[in-house]
Design an enzyme around this catalytic site. Structure first.
Site, mmCIF file in Angstrom:
data_model
loop_
_atom_site.group_PDB
_atom_site.id
_atom_site.type_symbol
_atom_site.label_atom_id
_atom_site.label_comp_id
_atom_site.label_asym_id
_atom_site.label_seq_id
_atom_site.Cartn_x
_atom_site.Cartn_y
_atom_site.Cartn_z
ATOM 1 N N SER A 1 -3.465 -3.563 0.156
ATOM 2 C CA SER A 1 -2.321 -4.257 0.740
ATOM 3 C C SER A 1 -2.713 -5.700 1.001
ATOM 4 O O SER A 1 -3.790 -5.969 1.526
ATOM 5 C CB SER A 1 -1.943 -3.567 2.051
ATOM 6 O OG SER A 1 -1.000 -4.350 2.738
ATOM 7 N N ALA A 2 -1.838 -6.639 0.668
ATOM 8 C CA ALA A 2 -2.167 -8.053 0.862
ATOM 9 C C ALA A 2 -2.008 -8.494 2.316
ATOM 10 O O ALA A 2 -2.802 -9.283 2.825
ATOM 11 C CB ALA A 2 -1.274 -8.919 -0.032
ATOM 12 N N ALA B 1 0.822 -1.213 0.000
ATOM 13 C CA ALA B 1 0.000 0.000 0.000
ATOM 14 C C ALA B 1 0.856 1.263 0.000
ATOM 15 O O ALA B 1 0.460 2.283 -0.557
ATOM 16 C CB ALA B 1 -0.945 -0.006 1.199
ATOM 17 N N CYS C 1 3.811 2.048 12.817
ATOM 18 C CA CYS C 1 4.771 2.884 12.107
ATOM 19 C C CYS C 1 5.250 4.051 12.943
ATOM 20 O O CYS C 1 6.284 4.624 12.671
ATOM 21 C CB CYS C 1 4.162 3.417 10.823
ATOM 22 S SG CYS C 1 3.396 2.141 9.854
#
Lengths: 137, 404
Positions: free
Chosen positions: B203-204, B75, B328
């Site tokens: 996003s996977a 992503a 993050c």
């Protein structure tokens, strides 16, 4: 983040948690830090007639290292004179607890807290010595 | 029970074993290892077939045309490609971009970069529930606005924006609309035919697929153009060069298939777990839900435990794998910028925990979490001078704190 063994020990079994009467003339209170910064320490000391710290209590809002720093400090100051307690450096705390650089501010806060508590006690005594205070009280 | 209990599904999810199996079939000599760009032999053809099958699976999950799916590494790359790609392609029409202050860093830092390149960015503040009001987006639009980027679901607090309403506004004005769907894809119904989105990041690894894999939806009707950020062999219709990672792509496809198949039932279960967790802690004093109560992801709950500092709370909860805000930013000591943007006080922002759960979370996990949370909050409040002051009736806002 991994914590050192001593930090974990103080965090899991904090020494001398508690509160003393801030108006007691033998009690000095140091409150440092700010909620906005994520750290607030309240360190209190009680001196005897000889000006020796006979008891210390703390409460801390903050991370594990902040809690450990203040807990350790309450152990260290007991039995010390005010001058001896004032000589404790934040670097001593960093060394004892093996604080990483990002947590050094916790030890600085603890040093500030004991200095503030001593200053509070001295301001109560007026002339600055606990012995004076004892006779005044 | 495996300890610590994993309650950080918003950070990442384990790969579903069915996904891992499909992936493992695309690696070795006996497997589907070919380069999809090889046109001259069956190894290439087989790889291409597997990739196109996965493309159809991901497209189906979001009700898009397979030709609208561009594979990326995740992503973050999708956000970069969408925002820089659209800004660079349409810069002659204008240089104004609208986003929100609580976007993921992949969007915010990309916008910062565009600012350095001379673009003008408007950062919208969300409302108190963390949602971006479409009317506020509309009011921020200028003559030279070329792009709006508003996330679908927020990574920290889990609230879901009304993307369709924002898209209606941008489409009427022919402004490109990008939405970061990293937290929503595979978790809630996403329908490109009704969301009015032009670019959508996926996003996977947030949906039981592999890390290092993502996609960008690029609308064909209306036709949206983006400038490539990665140049090379002209893969992905020239929008993203680089040999396609068959195993990663096949994993994403399988993850999309499973998500679509199980979403309705699974979400009912997750909403039940979420409610159980909230009911289990919300009767304590000074506990606050961050973000909108209903308009949120089924498996996400962000709670502030006032007068308790988040990092020490996490330390006390050593049997729970949770985060105080997004993974993050948790390396920094700053309180969550998302919670600050919601108008939460610093104390409440410092006291927040994000619980996110999913496919492998059980009732037992939540029960354990509740018990441990209650013990930890009580223990730390006993240690907290702020709790003392609160109990003594001191107004903490009236105290003059020495900021350090």
């Amino acid at each position: 983040m991994a914590y050192g063994e001593k930090v974990l020990d103080h965090y899991e079994n904090p020494r001398n948690v508690g509160k003393m009467d801030v108006n007691d003339s033998f009690v000095g209170t140091g409150m440092v830090g700010a909620p906005a910064c994520g750290d607030v320490m309240r360190l209190q000391i009680r001196v005897n007639d000889d000006g020796v710290i006979e008891d210390a209590k703390f409460k801390t809002y903050g991370c594990g290292s902040a809690i450990a720093s203040s807990s350790l400090l309450t152990e260290w100051v007991k039995g010390k004179t005010l001058d001896e307690a004032a000589a404790i450096k934040n670097s001593d705390i960093v060394e004892e607890l093996a604080l990483p650089p990002v947590k050094i501010h916790c030890s600085v806060l603890a040093e500030d807290a004991i200095k503030a508590a001593i200053a509070d006690l001295k301001s109560k005594a007026g002339t600055g010595s606990a012995a004076n205070k004892a006779s005044a009280g | 029970m495996q300890l610590p209990i994993y309650l950080d599904y918003s950070a990442t999810t384990p790969v579903d074993p069915r996904v891992a199996e499909k992936m493992s079939e695309c690696l070795t000599q006996e497997g589907n290892f070919g380069n999809a760009a090889s046109r001259s032999h069956p190894y290439g053809w087989r790889a291409e077939e597997a990739i196109e099958n996965a493309r159809a699976q991901v497209a189906e999950l979001i009700n898009a045309d397979p030709r609208e799916i561009v594979w990326t590494s995740g992503a973050t790359e999708s956000d970069n490609l969408a925002i820089k790609g659209a800004a660079h392609f349409y810069h002659k029409k204008g240089k104004h971009i609208i986003t929100s202050t609580i976007e993921h860093k992949a969007v915010l830092d990309t916008c910062r970069q565009l600012e350095r390149e001379g673009y003008d960015i408007t950062y919208l503040a969300p409302g108190e529930h963390g949602l971006t009001d479409p009317a506020v987006v509309e009011a921020a639009i200028r003559e030279d606005t070329i792009l709006v980027s508003i996330m679908h679901a927020n990574n920290e607090i889990g609230v879901i924006n009304d993307i369709a309403a924002i898209g209606k506004i941008t489409r009427a004005r022919k402004i490109i609309f990008h939405s970061d769907g990293a937290q929503s894809t595979g978790k809630i119904p996403v329908d490109m035919s009704s969301l009015n989105v032009d670019l959508y990041s996926m996003s996977a690894h947030k949906m039981y697929g592999p890390k290092g894999m993502g996609a960008l939806y690029v609308s064909r009707k209306p036709r949206v153009r983006i400038e490539a950020q990665m140049h090379g062999g002209g893969h992905e219709r020239g929008m993203r060069s680089g040999t396609l990672a068959t195993h990663q792509i096949v994993g994403f496809g399988e993850a999309a298939r499973i998500a679509q198949e199980t979403m309705t039932e699974e979400n009912k279960r997750l909403i039940g777990l979420r409610q159980k967790l909230w009911d289990g802690v919300s009767d304590m004093e000074e506990v606050y839900l961050n973000g909108h109560a209903e308009q949120r992801l089924p498996g996400s709950l962000n709670v502030s435990f006032n007068f308790v500092e988040g990092e020490s709370l996490i330390m006390a909860l050593k049997d729970l794998a949770i985060s105080s805000g997004s993974a993050c930013t948790s390396a920094s000591l700053e309180p969550s910028y998302v919670l600050r943007a919601l108008g939460r006080t610093d104390e409440l922002a410092h006291s927040s925990l994000r619980f996110s759960f999913g496919r492998y979370t059980t009732e037992e996990h939540i029960d354990t979490a509740i018990t441990q949370l209650r013990m930890a909050v009580e223990k730390l409040r006993d240690l907290s001078p702020l709790w003392d002051m609160f109990k003594d009736g001191v107004d903490l806002d009236s105290v003059k704190w020495a900021a350090h």
